[in-house]
Scaffold this active site. Structure first.
Site, PDB file in Angstrom:
ATOM      1  N   MET A  30       0.844  -1.197   0.000  1.00 53.27           N
ATOM      2  CA  MET A  30       0.000   0.000   0.000  1.00 53.27           C
ATOM      3  C   MET A  30       0.881   1.250   0.000  1.00 53.27           C
ATOM      4  SD  MET A  30      -3.438  -0.916   2.051  1.00 53.27           S
ATOM      5  CE  MET A  30      -2.841  -0.707   3.707  1.00 53.27           C
TER       6      MET A  30
ATOM      7  N   HIS B 210       9.091  -3.345   3.757  1.00 51.27           N
ATOM      8  CA  HIS B 210       8.653  -3.592   2.380  1.00 51.27           C
ATOM      9  C   HIS B 210       9.846  -3.953   1.498  1.00 51.27           C
ATOM     10  CE1 HIS B 210       5.515  -0.481   3.643  1.00 51.27           C
ATOM     11  NE2 HIS B 210       4.764  -1.476   3.262  1.00 51.27           N
TER      12      HIS B 210
ATOM     13  N   ARG C  28       2.262   2.978   9.417  1.00 48.87           N
ATOM     14  CA  ARG C  28       1.474   3.715  10.418  1.00 48.87           C
ATOM     15  C   ARG C  28       2.336   4.255  11.557  1.00 48.87           C
ATOM     16  NH1 ARG C  28      -2.735  -0.289   8.998  1.00 48.87           N
ATOM     17  NH2 ARG C  28      -4.528   0.877   8.203  1.00 48.87           N
TER      18      ARG C  28
END
Ligand code: AMP
Length: 283
Positions: A29, A36, A189
């Site tokens: 995302m 990632h 986040r």
């Protein structure tokens, strides 16, 4: 690095260039971090072509969750992916992935035994959205190998099961969680937290280690008292924490009451202020 912005463009590229190549695929995302990139590096090491998708999937966010405010920075993501050696980035628009304004005659049903535990229980509809986007992306990118973080362990189990049923040619590979030096699991986040809060948030992983040590020592798993100990220890550290769940299973997410070496799993979700953080440990 090729940037592809629509399904049709991807399919044209696929037909021309990718057919018969060994393809590795990393869905994300965006707002990329080292976690990632460790998936991307794993893919580059083991495939001829590595494709990364960036798509903030609206259908996996519940009402009142952070879809609109989810951090986005495509330019920075593209620079990181280029530097890492990614071959293709697929960045579709919502209308491209969900045409006709999301109106589809297909509903995805997930076994309630699965959705009644861990995040499934607290984020109703979340895993239906995850299943939806994965079925869509796997149908477009016909990858040999796909890479998912074990940080999102329940998601990893769901996608492994989805792939073995619907995409038998696609292997789902779990990649260990990348952490800050403090132990905090990296997450897009985390940018919602101040530096001090991030340091405080590292107690979540420290407490998971503490609970895992108790389980190893006692062998019998007393679910209620472990969850209470976990919550109390966090709250003693700071009243900013609101623990949501602490659950213990085997690594297939089946119920267990005694410790199984290397196959025991603890998952947790904790709010720090308004930021929901998840983490887990297998031991
Ligand atoms: P997201 O962008 O949050 O959807 O994550 C995309 C992929 O990266 C998922 O497979 C995640 O599980 C994985 N991921 C996220 N954080 C980490 C991390 N700290 N370590 C390893 N993988 C991660």
């Amino acid at each position: 690095m090729i940037i592809i912005k629509s399904t049709l463009d991807y399919l044209n590229t696929y037909n021309k260039q990718l057919n018969s190549k060994k393809i590795g695929f990393v869905p994300t995302m965006g707002y990329l971090h080292e976690g990632h990139l460790s998936l991307v590096k794993e893919s580059i090491k083991n495939n001829e072509v590595t494709i990364v998708s960036i798509f903030v999937n609206p259908t996996q966010f519940g009402k009142g969750e952070d879809f609109n405010s989810y951090p986005r920075n495509t330019e920075r993501d593209l620079a990181l992916l280029k530097e890492t050696g990614t071959d293709i980035v697929f960045i579709p628009e919502v209308e491209d992935i969900y045409p006709n304004n999301h109106k589809s005659l297909v509903e995805i049903g997930i076994d309630s035994d699965f959705t009644n535990k861990l995040c499934g229980k607290y984020r109703p509809g979340h895993f239906n959205g995850v299943a939806q986007i994965i079925i869509k992306l796997f149908s477009i990118v016909k990858a040999n190998n796909t890479y998912f973080g074990l940080k999102d362990y329940q998601q990893y189990i769901l996608i492994k099961n989805l792939a073995s049923t619907f995409f038998p040619y696609t292997k789902v590979i779990g990649v260990p969680t990348i952490r800050e030096n403090s132990g905090l699991a990296m997450s897009s986040r985390n940018t919602y937290l101040t530096e001090d809060e991030q340091l405080l948030a590292s107690s979540i992983y420290k407490n998971l280690i503490m609970i895992s040590n108790i389980i190893k020592e006692n062998v019998t798993i007393n679910h209620l008292s472990l969850a209470k100990l976990f919550n109390d220890t966090l709250l003693k550290k700071s009243s900013l924490f609101t623990p949501q769940y602490l659950e213990v299973y085997d690594t297939n997410l089946n119920q267990i009451n005694t410790y199984i070496q290397n196959q025991t799993f603890i998952g947790t979700a904790v709010y720090l202020n308004k930021v929901r953080l998840i983490d887990n440990i297998t031991f």
